[in-house]
Design an enzyme around this catalytic site. Structure first.
Site, PDB file in Angstrom:
ATOM      1  CB  SER A  72      50.321 122.218 -30.956  1.00 37.25           C
ATOM      2  OG  SER A  72      50.163 121.154 -30.422  1.00 37.25           O
ATOM      3  NE  ARG A  73      44.571 118.425 -31.435  1.00 39.12           N
ATOM      4  CZ  ARG A  73      44.109 117.203 -31.840  1.00 39.12           C
ATOM      5  NH1 ARG A  73      43.039 116.921 -31.808  1.00 39.12           N
ATOM      6  NH2 ARG A  73      45.111 116.052 -32.055  1.00 39.12           N
ATOM      7  CG  HIS A  88      45.273 115.310 -44.217  1.00 35.96           C
ATOM      8  ND1 HIS A  88      45.809 114.463 -44.985  1.00 35.96           N
ATOM      9  CD2 HIS A  88      45.961 115.578 -42.978  1.00 35.96           C
ATOM     10  CE1 HIS A  88      47.105 114.456 -44.346  1.00 35.96           C
ATOM     11  NE2 HIS A  88      46.943 114.891 -43.124  1.00 35.96           N
ATOM     12  CE  LYS A 121      53.621 110.958 -47.865  1.00 35.37           C
ATOM     13  NZ  LYS A 121      53.865 111.815 -46.540  1.00 35.37           N
TER      14      LYS A 121
END
Length: 320
Positions: free
Chosen positions: A35-36, A78, A96
């Site tokens: 994670s950031r 993405h 998706k």
């Protein structure tokens, strides 16, 4: 290698489903989460017993302990993140919709082909046993020629301009978030791009679509699709043929399906999975990677292309 070592990129809501269900899969394990925000990654890792928590995506891309990366971030990221993962030598399972438009998808496929690394869109619904059982019934001619497909997916979402679901900058809107599931149902059972369509769409105050009624026309069949952030929908899929029909409750996470002849229910299938169903996708993708494949047989690049193509056509037909 007997197990694929997965790293999770982005510990959001759907990443919890992936991590929880991976424990039911024999050929995969989650070894890292990135994670950031390092504290967020550490909390996620502690919850699921994941060995490594990372405070940057670059650390995950470059990790020698990771074979494959599950990209679980909002869909506007993405293309960039999946590309970086592929270029770093990792296999990629990307949530998706895999990209936000057909052009981005072609860019990503080009990266996958260039690197020779595995890439699959995470349409987990296609791997559920109940969906595959419905397809088996259809292939066996149980319902005859398909006349109509009906699918709806909607939950009431309180409007919040700061929420990614309603953000134009983050490609918000019900089509890409929920409608992709209904489009996926039309594709898996019809395997055709519609000849014609009509679309009634309504927008949230931010301008993104939040309620859509879609009608597809095929040479000998039609599809009716609803998706909404405005209201809770029944969330069923029906595949209606000349001799009978199939009903699938809560189809996006289906655990059962029903086969009817006329008004008589003839067969009821229910699976025996241990998780919510993500384990089916994880197991299949991991097996592909272990076998050295570069794309999935169930969701090959061409399938992702068709989903993107159809959603782009729906957008073109939004009411203004």
């Amino acid at each position: 290698m007997s197990k694929v070592r997965w790293g999770i990129l982005g510990p959001g809501i759907i990443a919890h489903d992936f991590a929880a269900d991976c424990k039911f899969v024999g050929n995969a394990e989650v070894v890292a989460v990135a994670s950031r925000n390092l504290e967020r990654a550490q909390a996620f890792a502690k919850q699921y017993g994941i060995p490594q928590a990372m405070g940057s995506y670059e650390e995950l891309y470059n990790s020698k302990d990771v074979d494959a990366i599950y990209v679980a971030t909002p869909h506007t990221f993405h293309l960039e993140q999946s590309s970086r993962a592929l270029e770093s030598g990792k296999a990629v399972l990307c949530e998706k919709p895999i990209t936000i438009n057909p052009a981005e998808l072609e860019q990503l496929i080009s990266v996958a082909n260039k690197t020779g690394n595995y890439l699959m869109e995470g349409m987990w619904t296609y791997f559920l046993p109940a969906i595959q059982k419905a397809q088996e019934w259809i292939d066996a001619g149980r319902i005859g020629e398909i006349c109509h497909v009906k699918a709806d997916f909607g939950y009431a979402k309180e409007y919040d301009a700061e929420n990614r679901l309603f953000s134009p900058k983050l490609a918000g809107g019900s089509l890409l978030d929920m409608g992709v599931y209904t489009v996926a149902m039309s594709w898996i059972f019809m395997k055709q791009v519609p000849q014609n369509m009509s679309v009634i769409s309504r927008n949230a105050p931010s301008g993104v679509d939040y309620d859509i009624n879609i009608q597809f026309e095929y040479p000998n069949a039609s599809a009716s699709l609803l998706t909404s952030f405005r209201c809770k929908l029944p969330n069923w899929t029906y595949i209606i043929g000349e001799k009978g029909y199939i009903a699938i409750p809560e189809f996006w996470r289906a655990k059962e399906c029903f086969y009817y002849e006329g008004e008589k229910m003839v067969e009821h299938y229910i699976d025996n999975r241990k998780g919510i169903g993500f384990e089916c996708e994880i197991r299949a993708a991991s097996q592909d990677i272990l076998e050295g494949k570069t794309q999935s047989d169930i969701i090959p690049f061409e399938c992702s292309r068709k989903l993107q193509e159809i959603m782009a056509l729906v957008k073109e037909n939004f009411t203004h």
